[in-house]
Design a protein around this motif. Structure first.
Motif, mmCIF file in Angstrom:
data_model
loop_
_atom_site.group_PDB
_atom_site.id
_atom_site.type_symbol
_atom_site.label_atom_id
_atom_site.label_comp_id
_atom_site.label_asym_id
_atom_site.label_seq_id
_atom_site.Cartn_x
_atom_site.Cartn_y
_atom_site.Cartn_z
ATOM 1 N N ALA A 193 20.540 46.031 -36.581
ATOM 2 C CA ALA A 193 20.288 46.410 -35.768
ATOM 3 C C ALA A 193 20.395 44.436 -35.020
ATOM 4 N N LYS A 194 19.179 43.554 -35.654
ATOM 5 C CA LYS A 194 19.292 42.006 -35.652
ATOM 6 C C LYS A 194 20.445 41.434 -35.882
ATOM 7 N N ALA A 195 20.661 41.894 -37.281
ATOM 8 C CA ALA A 195 22.051 40.400 -37.522
ATOM 9 C C ALA A 195 22.475 40.955 -37.033
ATOM 10 N N ASN A 196 23.965 41.873 -36.343
ATOM 11 C CA ASN A 196 24.888 42.379 -35.456
ATOM 12 C C ASN A 196 25.333 40.073 -35.273
ATOM 13 N N ARG A 197 26.618 39.957 -34.807
ATOM 14 C CA ARG A 197 26.554 38.630 -34.968
ATOM 15 C C ARG A 197 26.238 38.150 -35.387
ATOM 16 N N GLY A 198 25.765 37.904 -36.397
ATOM 17 C CA GLY A 198 24.640 36.633 -37.769
ATOM 18 C C GLY A 198 25.647 37.342 -38.974
ATOM 19 N N ILE A 199 23.717 36.846 -39.931
ATOM 20 C CA ILE A 199 24.470 36.886 -41.507
ATOM 21 C C ILE A 199 22.939 37.585 -41.991
ATOM 22 N N ILE A 232 25.414 32.066 -29.429
ATOM 23 C CA ILE A 232 26.118 33.075 -28.978
ATOM 24 C C ILE A 232 25.452 33.422 -27.840
ATOM 25 N N GLU A 233 26.554 33.662 -27.391
ATOM 26 C CA GLU A 233 26.775 34.398 -25.760
ATOM 27 C C GLU A 233 25.880 35.943 -26.333
ATOM 28 N N VAL A 234 24.573 36.766 -25.097
ATOM 29 C CA VAL A 234 24.278 38.490 -26.040
ATOM 30 C C VAL A 234 23.845 38.489 -24.250
ATOM 31 N N VAL A 235 23.896 39.534 -24.832
ATOM 32 C CA VAL A 235 23.211 40.574 -23.071
ATOM 33 C C VAL A 235 22.020 40.357 -23.329
ATOM 34 N N ALA A 236 20.658 39.759 -22.711
ATOM 35 C CA ALA A 236 19.882 39.294 -23.111
ATOM 36 C C ALA A 236 18.650 40.193 -22.923
ATOM 37 N N ASP A 237 19.107 41.614 -22.604
ATOM 38 C CA ASP A 237 17.790 42.949 -22.765
ATOM 39 C C ASP A 237 18.297 43.920 -23.892
ATOM 40 N N PRO A 257 19.104 44.546 -27.662
ATOM 41 C CA PRO A 257 18.269 44.621 -29.216
ATOM 42 C C PRO A 257 19.209 44.332 -30.340
ATOM 43 N N PHE A 258 20.285 44.733 -29.758
ATOM 44 C CA PHE A 258 21.877 44.664 -30.145
ATOM 45 C C PHE A 258 22.427 43.228 -30.201
ATOM 46 N N ASN A 259 21.337 41.861 -29.923
ATOM 47 C CA ASN A 259 23.031 41.062 -29.287
ATOM 48 C C ASN A 259 24.109 41.250 -28.848
ATOM 49 N N SER A 260 24.508 42.573 -28.487
ATOM 50 C CA SER A 260 25.306 42.862 -28.146
ATOM 51 C C SER A 260 26.334 41.648 -27.254
#
Length: 374
Positions: free
Chosen positions: A146-152, A70-75, A77-80
């Motif tokens: 926060a780590k799980a955002n857009r994940g499992i 997935i594409e995220v904002v690199a810096d 912590p929430f995988n935005s």
């Protein structure tokens, strides 16, 4: 990037080797429920109940490894997400509004394991009050949500987890946001994830109020067929001995399934379900005396996700048949004196309402025939 790597990329295998999803034998109910939740996370997650050693954790890790980057904002912590406002933190929104150019990165979908002894602070995150007061900034230490955002987010032995923590997880999964408040300071961040809980029914059940909030409920049993057991053992042994070769062998199926999931997510918005079918879905829920409307909503969403997965834009009766037990078996009121399996009750009422009383083949077989992996 493909979900696995070819034999010419040994560094990948040195870093991590995950058993491929398409090589998992049996357990069609569990696999179908997981795939549908990936296509539409709004289904509400999966509760997997079954015997120990039946591949629950292996399957969930395999699913996370299967999913495309997935594409995220690199810096952040929430995988935005860099463009979808529903999947980005408030800070990223502000930076976008100010015209800032955001650094982007590709990242594998996270699978976060929630340990049984986790505290609420570890799960939700904490606010450093001293730093907030001294420096006038919202000092937030992100947690597992926060780590799980857009994940499992995977909770093994969820039936042994504190009810309050289960409530927090379900609230975040339903709303897509996590809010932390302390001493008048409030911070929120996106927490859109697929919640997967597993457990052994011998160790206790979840309270009905909590169980009802899981979108789907898959039951898995130890395989009894000796030939199938031998096949499972041989598959695992081959993988452990030569993971690189095993992954290379299954890469074409992995790539194909990954693409089907991506296509299904795109197609989902166009899938329609006929009004008469929606009425019959609600009739099934009504006749089974299901409390609330979650059952109706989840069946509609799951049937649409299944149609999208199979490349169609119209939901059929067969789509509904194959998801109805997964969506309703855990929502029935339990009578301790009743010996009839809840899945059988759902199938029976479904057959009567849809006029298929003589043609109710088991939901598991239907799922297995359609997934098309084994």
């Amino acid at each position: 990037m493909s979900p696995t790597a070819s034999a010419s990329s040994p560094t990948v295998f040195a870093r991590r080797a995950v058993f491929p999803f398409t090589a998992i034998v049996g357990q069609e109910e569990m696999k179908l429920a997981l795939l549908l939740n990936v296509i539409d996370p709004k289904i509400g997650g999966v509760m997997i109940m079954g015997d120990r050693g039946t591949g629950k954790s292996t399957t969930i890790r395999a699913l996370a490894d299967l999913l495309p980057e997935i594409e995220v904002v690199a810096d952040d912590p929430f995988n935005s997400h860099p463009s979808d406002s529903d999947l980005m933190s408030d800070e990223i929104k502000q930076r976008l509004e100010q015209g800032e150019s955001l650094p982007l990165a590709k990242r594998k979908v996270q699978m976060v394991d929630l340990p049984l002894g986790a505290t609420e602070d570890r799960v939700c995150g904490t606010i450093d009050i001293e730093k907030a007061l001294a420096e006038g900034v919202k000092a937030f230490e992100p947690g597992l949500l926060a780590k799980a955002n857009r994940g499992i987010l995977y909770v093994d032995e969820v039936n042994l987890l504190d009810d309050h923590l289960v409530d927090v997880l379900l609230d975040s999964a339903a709303s897509g946001w996590n809010t932390v408040e302390r001493e008048g300071i409030s911070i929120r961040h996106p927490a859109r994830f697929v919640l997967v809980g597993s457990g052994n029914p011998e160790e206790g059940e979840l309270r009905p109020q909590l169980l009802d909030r899981f979108g789907m409920h898959a039951e898995i049993r130890t395989v009894k067929d000796p030939a199938l057991r031998v096949e499972i053992v041989e598959q695992r042994s081959t993988f452990d001995q030569e993971p690189a070769l095993f992954l290379e062998k299954h890469e074409p199926q992995q790539v194909e399934l990954q693409q089907r999931l991506v296509d299904a997510q795109t197609r989902l918005k166009t899938v329609a379900i006929d009004y008469d079918l929606r009425v019959k879905i609600s009739q099934v829920c009504s006749e089974l005396d299901v409390d609330g409307l979650r059952g109706d909503l989840v069946i509609n969403r799951a049937a649409k996700a299944l149609a999208a997965f199979e490349g169609r834009t119209e939901v059929t009766v067969d789509d509904i048949r194959r998801v109805v037990v997964l969506c309703l078996r855990h929502r029935l009121r339990k009578d301790p004196l009743e010996s009839i399996d809840s899945g059988y009750k759902v199938e029976k009422v479904f057959g009567q309402v849809f006029g298929l009383a003589e043609d109710t083949s088991t939901q598991t077989n239907g799922a297995g025939q359609r997934i098309g992996m084994r």
